[in-house]
Write an enzyme that holds these catalytic residues in place. Structure first.
Site, short mmCIF file in Angstrom:
data_model
loop_
_atom_site.label_atom_id
_atom_site.label_comp_id
_atom_site.label_asym_id
_atom_site.label_seq_id
_atom_site.Cartn_x
_atom_site.Cartn_y
_atom_site.Cartn_z
N GLU A 137 0.82 -1.21 0.00
CA GLU A 137 0.00 0.00 0.00
C GLU A 137 0.86 1.26 0.00
O GLU A 137 0.53 2.24 -0.67
CB GLU A 137 -0.94 0.00 1.21
CG GLU A 137 -1.91 -1.16 1.25
CD GLU A 137 -2.73 -1.30 -0.01
OE1 GLU A 137 -3.08 -0.26 -0.63
OE2 GLU A 137 -3.02 -2.44 -0.41
N ASP A 205 3.61 -4.54 -5.93
CA ASP A 205 4.28 -5.75 -5.43
C ASP A 205 5.79 -5.63 -5.60
O ASP A 205 6.56 -5.92 -4.68
CB ASP A 205 3.79 -6.98 -6.19
CG ASP A 205 2.37 -7.38 -5.82
OD1 ASP A 205 1.88 -6.93 -4.77
OD2 ASP A 205 1.77 -8.16 -6.59
#
Length: 487
Positions: A137, A205
């Site tokens: 995030e 990611d």
């Protein structure tokens, strides 16, 4: 110490907009679309992002079931800032919030704001897995994915983002109406958003796993948690519709695993704070269902020393929640004797003391601990104990200092309002309550309370001037927020 859970918000609406969902999506093969590329994110300046972030944080505080537990808030912010300190391209301050929601989710939005669902504590086996979600995030924020998505939509469907943001606000007042509005708004551009989202997820990611490693966590935690999500998706019979916009294809998992495999293997032990936070989140929150199970506590009892202590803490917490105060005290005492300055133990001991109407015991315990280690959580505990013990003046002294240095903590303002009410300081009580309203985005009510406070203050006094100046500040804030309230 105390919990203040507020009205429900369909937080997944924000998650869908913010492109930060960590849960797997159920998409048919046609949802695997070509890469659309990214734009420069020129739609918003950093200042505009922070201003929009401030607006939406206030809406979140006023409508979402936020967990304002000082210990849990302190823990997730400490963990988050550890990760942020190892991230690149950090252009805004970061703030981390916890929502009481039993669905796995996390999302990031404007201005460095990251929101976690409490269910993450249930599904994260270790601290590295929880950190992997947060690193993902954080990377959405540092890469300005929301601003870049807005730039993309500005070209292809300029009204979509305006409608979607407006639907989020509608959802805060009427979840069903908000969901219907959002579904209709996004229907025409669903395919493009899926493709753009998939690219952002993979980029988050890739960058997140680097942040995870630099911060000293196990990089294998990211693919292992993604695999857990994918396994859950395979065996779920009725996935939430919102997940259709956030695909988790096998290629994303494979890419994360390949990147982790290229990094040096490490063995990372979860901190004691992780286990205490998990016990507290599962035992006190998770949508009102106690998920601190006997099986988990038994498992910890057979684990390492940190897990054993967390198991004992968890059992004491369960007893306290059931109002079995003598049992809770007996269970907690060996831990507290060994670590008298442990904030988790002190907080629980305070709750037990206050539950048994022994406020003076709580006050003495906290005063001694605070002299050794100044901790904002313990300051709030001590102020609360003074209030419960009928000493509002002592509470006021602590809370005036606390709110000066922690202006965004509604807990402090709420307690200060209680202290001023007990002291019959009506204007100061109104002013403190006004700050709570302002933090929750209720600026009209805040201004009204401050106007009443000004009318009750001595004419021409410094207090009156301070209230009037604050009214002017809030009116200026209303002007800055006008573009967002019209969406």
């Amino acid at each position: 110490m105390f919990r203040q859970l507020k009205k429900n918000l369909v937080a997944t609406l924000i998650a869908a907009l913010a492109l930060g969902q960590v849960a797997p999506a159920f998409a048919d093969p046609a949802d695997t679309l070509p890469d659309m590329g990214t734009s420069a994110g020129s739609t918003l300046s950093i200042g505009q992002e922070m201003q929009m972030g401030d607006f939406y944080v206030r809406q979140l505080r006023g409508s979402a079931p936020l967990i304002n537990d000082p210990l849990l808030v302190q823990y997730i912010n400490a963990l988050g800032m550890r990760l942020v300190s190892h991230a690149d391209s950090v252009k805004t301050p970061f703030h981390f919030f916890l929502i009481n929601n039993d669905e796995i989710n996390a999302f990031a939005f404007f201005g460095g704001n990251v929101v976690l669902h409490s269910a993450l504590f249930r599904y994260a086996d270790n601290e590295s897995q929880l950190a992997s979600v947060m690193a993902h995030e954080i990377s959405h924020v540092t890469q300005r994915h929301l601003a870049r998505a807005m730039e993309d939509q500005k070209r292809s469907a300029p009204l979509t983002w305006v409608g979607a943001l407006g639907s989020i606000l509608l959802a805060m007042a009427s979840p069903q109406a908000g969901m219907a509005a959002l579904t209709g708004t996004l229907a025409g551009t669903r395919q493009g958003m899926i493709s753009f989202t998939q690219q952002n997820e993979q980029e988050a990611d890739r960058i997140g796993i680097q942040v995870l490693q630099r911060a000293g966590f196990d990089p294998q935690a990211m693919p292992s948690f993604l695999e857990k999500l994918l396994d859950q998706a395979r065996y779920s019979t009725r996935p939430p519709e919102i997940l259709l916009t956030h695909p988790l294809p096998e290629s994303r998992l494979a890419d994360a695993r390949n990147r982790a495999n290229q990094m040096r293997p490490v063995v990372v032990q979860s901190s004691a704070d992780f286990y205490f936070a998990k016990a507290r989140a599962l035992g006190m929150y998770n949508s009102g269902r106690n998920q601190l199970t006997s099986d988990l506590l038994d498992q910890w009892s057979k684990g390492n020393v940190r897990q054993q202590h967390a198991a004992q803490y968890g059992r004491a917490l369960q007893a306290m929640e059931a109002s079995k105060y003598d049992e809770a005290r007996k269970t907690l005492q060996p831990l507290l004797s060994a670590e008298p300055n442990n904030a988790w133990y002190l907080d629980l001991a305070t709750d037990i003391d206050l539950g048994q109407k022994r406020a003076n015991d709580a006050i003495n315990r906290l005063k001694n601990a605070r002299d050794l280690r100044v901790n904002p959580v313990l300051q709030l505990n001590l102020a609360n104990a003074y209030l419960q013990g009928g000493q509002p003046k002592a509470a006021e002294t602590i809370l005036n200092r606390y709110t000066f240095s922690h202006k965004d903590d509604g807990n402090g303002w709420d307690l200060l309002a209680q202290a001023e009410a007990a002291l019959n300081n009506r204007d100061q009580e109104l002013a403190a309550r006004a700050e709570s309203y302002a933090l929750a985005g209720r600026l009209d009510q805040a201004i009204s309370l401050l106007s009443s406070a000004s009318a009750q203050a001595k004419l021409g006094s410094q207090q009156q001037a301070r209230y009037d100046a604050r009214i002017d500040q809030l009116r200026q804030l209303q002007e800055r927020f006008k573009p967002y309230t019209k969406m």
